[in-house]
Scaffold this motif. Structure first.
Motif, PDB file in Angstrom:
ATOM      1  N   PRO A  55     -16.892 -25.082  34.699  1.00  0.00           N
ATOM      2  CA  PRO A  55     -17.410 -24.430  33.500  1.00  0.00           C
ATOM      3  C   PRO A  55     -18.202 -25.396  32.613  1.00  0.00           C
ATOM      4  CG  PRO A  55     -15.046 -24.798  33.290  1.00  0.00           C
ATOM      5  CD  PRO A  55     -15.452 -25.263  34.661  1.00  0.00           C
ATOM      6  N   LEU A  56     -18.858 -24.859  31.652  1.00  0.00           N
ATOM      7  CA  LEU A  56     -19.688 -25.627  30.733  1.00  0.00           C
ATOM      8  C   LEU A  56     -18.897 -26.716  30.014  1.00  0.00           C
ATOM      9  CD1 LEU A  56     -22.545 -25.769  29.515  1.00  0.00           C
ATOM     10  CD2 LEU A  56     -21.784 -24.152  27.793  1.00  0.00           C
ATOM     11  N   ASN A  57     -17.660 -26.429  29.665  1.00  0.00           N
ATOM     12  CA  ASN A  57     -16.873 -27.345  28.836  1.00  0.00           C
ATOM     13  C   ASN A  57     -15.954 -28.264  29.640  1.00  0.00           C
ATOM     14  OD1 ASN A  57     -15.119 -25.388  29.733  1.00  0.00           O
ATOM     15  ND2 ASN A  57     -14.011 -25.221  27.790  1.00  0.00           N
ATOM     16  N   GLN A  58     -16.224 -28.443  30.919  1.00  0.00           N
ATOM     17  CA  GLN A  58     -15.367 -29.261  31.767  1.00  0.00           C
ATOM     18  C   GLN A  58     -16.229 -30.096  32.701  1.00  0.00           C
ATOM     19  OE1 GLN A  58     -12.763 -26.991  34.435  1.00  0.00           O
ATOM     20  NE2 GLN A  58     -11.001 -27.983  33.487  1.00  0.00           N
ATOM     21  N   THR A  59     -15.759 -31.293  33.023  1.00  0.00           N
ATOM     22  CA  THR A  59     -16.481 -32.111  33.997  1.00  0.00           C
ATOM     23  C   THR A  59     -16.098 -31.672  35.405  1.00  0.00           C
ATOM     24  OG1 THR A  59     -14.779 -33.823  34.214  1.00  0.00           O
ATOM     25  CG2 THR A  59     -16.410 -34.111  32.428  1.00  0.00           C
ATOM     26  N   MET A  60     -16.894 -32.097  36.360  1.00  0.00           N
ATOM     27  CA  MET A  60     -16.585 -31.808  37.758  1.00  0.00           C
ATOM     28  C   MET A  60     -15.240 -32.426  38.134  1.00  0.00           C
ATOM     29  SD  MET A  60     -19.077 -32.597  40.955  1.00  0.00           S
ATOM     30  CE  MET A  60     -18.489 -32.667  42.614  1.00  0.00           C
ATOM     31  N   LEU A  61     -14.985 -33.635  37.678  1.00  0.00           N
ATOM     32  CA  LEU A  61     -13.717 -34.306  37.938  1.00  0.00           C
ATOM     33  C   LEU A  61     -12.551 -33.484  37.390  1.00  0.00           C
ATOM     34  CD1 LEU A  61     -12.018 -36.761  38.849  1.00  0.00           C
ATOM     35  CD2 LEU A  61     -12.593 -37.843  36.658  1.00  0.00           C
ATOM     36  N   GLU A  62     -12.669 -33.028  36.160  1.00  0.00           N
ATOM     37  CA  GLU A  62     -11.602 -32.221  35.552  1.00  0.00           C
ATOM     38  C   GLU A  62     -11.387 -30.911  36.307  1.00  0.00           C
ATOM     39  OE1 GLU A  62     -12.179 -33.731  30.931  1.00  0.00           O
ATOM     40  OE2 GLU A  62     -13.331 -32.018  31.662  1.00  0.00           O
ATOM     41  N   ALA A  63     -12.469 -30.260  36.713  1.00  0.00           N
ATOM     42  CA  ALA A  63     -12.360 -28.987  37.434  1.00  0.00           C
ATOM     43  C   ALA A  63     -11.695 -29.186  38.796  1.00  0.00           C
ATOM     44  CB  ALA A  63     -13.740 -28.357  37.595  1.00  0.00           C
ATOM     45  N   GLY A  81     -17.697 -45.950  39.046  1.00  0.00           N
ATOM     46  CA  GLY A  81     -18.033 -45.465  40.380  1.00  0.00           C
ATOM     47  C   GLY A  81     -16.868 -45.067  41.259  1.00  0.00           C
ATOM     48  N   LEU A  82     -15.637 -45.169  40.782  1.00  0.00           N
ATOM     49  CA  LEU A  82     -14.486 -44.819  41.617  1.00  0.00           C
ATOM     50  C   LEU A  82     -14.420 -43.330  41.950  1.00  0.00           C
ATOM     51  CD1 LEU A  82     -11.590 -47.016  40.160  1.00  0.00           C
ATOM     52  CD2 LEU A  82     -12.799 -47.294  42.323  1.00  0.00           C
ATOM     53  N   CYS A  83     -14.923 -42.483  41.089  1.00  0.00           N
ATOM     54  CA  CYS A  83     -14.842 -41.034  41.304  1.00  0.00           C
ATOM     55  C   CYS A  83     -16.011 -40.489  42.118  1.00  0.00           C
ATOM     56  CB  CYS A  83     -14.767 -40.301  39.970  1.00  0.00           C
ATOM     57  SG  CYS A  83     -16.311 -40.387  39.025  1.00  0.00           S
ATOM     58  N   ALA A  84     -16.898 -41.360  42.574  1.00  0.00           N
ATOM     59  CA  ALA A  84     -18.099 -40.915  43.288  1.00  0.00           C
ATOM     60  C   ALA A  84     -17.734 -40.207  44.592  1.00  0.00           C
ATOM     61  CB  ALA A  84     -19.009 -42.101  43.577  1.00  0.00           C
ATOM     62  N   VAL A  94     -29.325 -32.356  40.846  1.00  0.00           N
ATOM     63  CA  VAL A  94     -28.224 -33.226  40.432  1.00  0.00           C
ATOM     64  C   VAL A  94     -28.679 -34.003  39.203  1.00  0.00           C
ATOM     65  CG1 VAL A  94     -26.687 -35.110  41.076  1.00  0.00           C
ATOM     66  CG2 VAL A  94     -27.368 -33.423  42.793  1.00  0.00           C
ATOM     67  N   ASP A  95     -27.969 -33.817  38.112  1.00  0.00           N
ATOM     68  CA  ASP A  95     -28.247 -34.536  36.864  1.00  0.00           C
ATOM     69  C   ASP A  95     -27.302 -35.734  36.824  1.00  0.00           C
ATOM     70  OD1 ASP A  95     -29.174 -35.271  34.385  1.00  0.00           O
ATOM     71  OD2 ASP A  95     -28.228 -33.610  33.307  1.00  0.00           O
ATOM     72  N   HIS A  96     -27.758 -36.847  37.376  1.00  0.00           N
ATOM     73  CA  HIS A  96     -26.948 -38.069  37.427  1.00  0.00           C
ATOM     74  C   HIS A  96     -26.831 -38.625  36.007  1.00  0.00           C
ATOM     75  CE1 HIS A  96     -26.826 -38.510  41.812  1.00  0.00           C
ATOM     76  NE2 HIS A  96     -28.063 -38.043  41.806  1.00  0.00           N
ATOM     77  N   ARG A  97     -25.638 -38.597  35.460  1.00  0.00           N
ATOM     78  CA  ARG A  97     -25.412 -39.060  34.090  1.00  0.00           C
ATOM     79  C   ARG A  97     -24.645 -40.372  34.053  1.00  0.00           C
ATOM     80  NH1 ARG A  97     -24.108 -33.448  30.849  1.00  0.00           N
ATOM     81  NH2 ARG A  97     -26.023 -32.398  31.469  1.00  0.00           N
ATOM     82  N   ASP A  98     -24.524 -41.009  35.201  1.00  0.00           N
ATOM     83  CA  ASP A  98     -23.779 -42.263  35.279  1.00  0.00           C
ATOM     84  C   ASP A  98     -24.703 -43.452  35.063  1.00  0.00           C
ATOM     85  OD1 ASP A  98     -24.497 -43.672  38.104  1.00  0.00           O
ATOM     86  OD2 ASP A  98     -24.612 -41.483  38.267  1.00  0.00           O
ATOM     87  N   VAL A  99     -24.095 -44.610  34.832  1.00  0.00           N
ATOM     88  CA  VAL A  99     -24.830 -45.874  34.786  1.00  0.00           C
ATOM     89  C   VAL A  99     -24.388 -46.773  35.934  1.00  0.00           C
ATOM     90  CG1 VAL A  99     -25.300 -45.811  32.313  1.00  0.00           C
ATOM     91  CG2 VAL A  99     -23.193 -46.879  33.130  1.00  0.00           C
ATOM     92  N   LEU A 112     -22.576 -38.816  43.874  1.00  0.00           N
ATOM     93  CA  LEU A 112     -22.613 -38.610  42.432  1.00  0.00           C
ATOM     94  C   LEU A 112     -21.266 -38.946  41.842  1.00  0.00           C
ATOM     95  CD1 LEU A 112     -22.376 -34.973  41.156  1.00  0.00           C
ATOM     96  CD2 LEU A 112     -21.597 -35.639  43.404  1.00  0.00           C
ATOM     97  N   CYS A 113     -21.275 -39.365  40.592  1.00  0.00           N
ATOM     98  CA  CYS A 113     -20.045 -39.655  39.856  1.00  0.00           C
ATOM     99  C   CYS A 113     -19.549 -38.347  39.252  1.00  0.00           C
ATOM    100  CB  CYS A 113     -20.297 -40.689  38.766  1.00  0.00           C
ATOM    101  SG  CYS A 113     -20.598 -42.348  39.406  1.00  0.00           S
ATOM    102  N   THR A 114     -18.378 -37.904  39.706  1.00  0.00           N
ATOM    103  CA  THR A 114     -17.849 -36.597  39.303  1.00  0.00           C
ATOM    104  C   THR A 114     -17.403 -36.553  37.847  1.00  0.00           C
ATOM    105  OG1 THR A 114     -15.618 -37.148  40.064  1.00  0.00           O
ATOM    106  CG2 THR A 114     -17.102 -36.092  41.647  1.00  0.00           C
ATOM    107  N   CYS A 115     -17.209 -37.711  37.227  1.00  0.00           N
ATOM    108  CA  CYS A 115     -16.714 -37.727  35.847  1.00  0.00           C
ATOM    109  C   CYS A 115     -17.784 -37.360  34.831  1.00  0.00           C
ATOM    110  CB  CYS A 115     -16.105 -39.084  35.513  1.00  0.00           C
ATOM    111  SG  CYS A 115     -17.283 -40.451  35.458  1.00  0.00           S
TER     112      CYS A 115
END
Length: 133
Positions: A55-63, A81-84, A94-99, A112-115
């Motif tokens: 959902p909009l208010n949750q990260t992929m990791l949380e979901a 990068g551990l959650c990749a 894919v909107d990569h929002r990681d550094v 991709l970084c799921t967090c």
């Protein structure tokens, strides 16, 4: 320095072009900056037979965690990068929002970084070695 992802990426490119070692650049990220506005999307993990709505208010990791998928993670800020996860396929952007990943790695769309990262306008199919609880 600190700031949104786009500004940090531009600063990293300038830093590299000037011949400075990348590992000596220090930065912090703003929590939720991407190139696109967030929107809901679907994550598919065929090996586990799982499809999860993010959902909009949750990260992929949380979901994925909420769906009972055991995940490996640490920072939840797109830095470690551990959650990749490996991207098998996507029908969105894919909107990569990681550094963590370099510009070239992001352009290759292999992981991709799921967090922090999201998918815009579609779904994503990934693989994970983790198991359903």
């Amino acid at each position: 320095m600190c700031g949104p992802i786009g500004m940090l990426e531009a600063a990293k490119r300038h830093w590299q072009r000037s011949g400075r070692p990348v590992d000596q650049m220090r930065f912090e990220t703003f929590g939720n900056s991407g190139r696109f506005a967030s929107e809901p999307f679907k994550v598919k993990i065929p090996r586990l037979g799982v499809e999860v709505d993010v959902p909009l208010n949750q990260t992929m990791l949380e979901a994925l965690e909420a769906a009972g998928i055991e995940m490996i993670f640490d920072c939840r800020r797109g830095e470690c990068g551990l959650c990749a996860l490996t991207i098998i396929e996507t029908d969105g952007i894919v909107d990569h929002r990681d550094v963590f990943f370099s510009d070239d790695e992001k352009a290759a769309n292999c992981k991709l970084c799921t967090c922090v990262s999201r998918v815009i306008g579609g779904s994503i199919t990934v693989d994970t070695a983790d198991r359903v609880l």
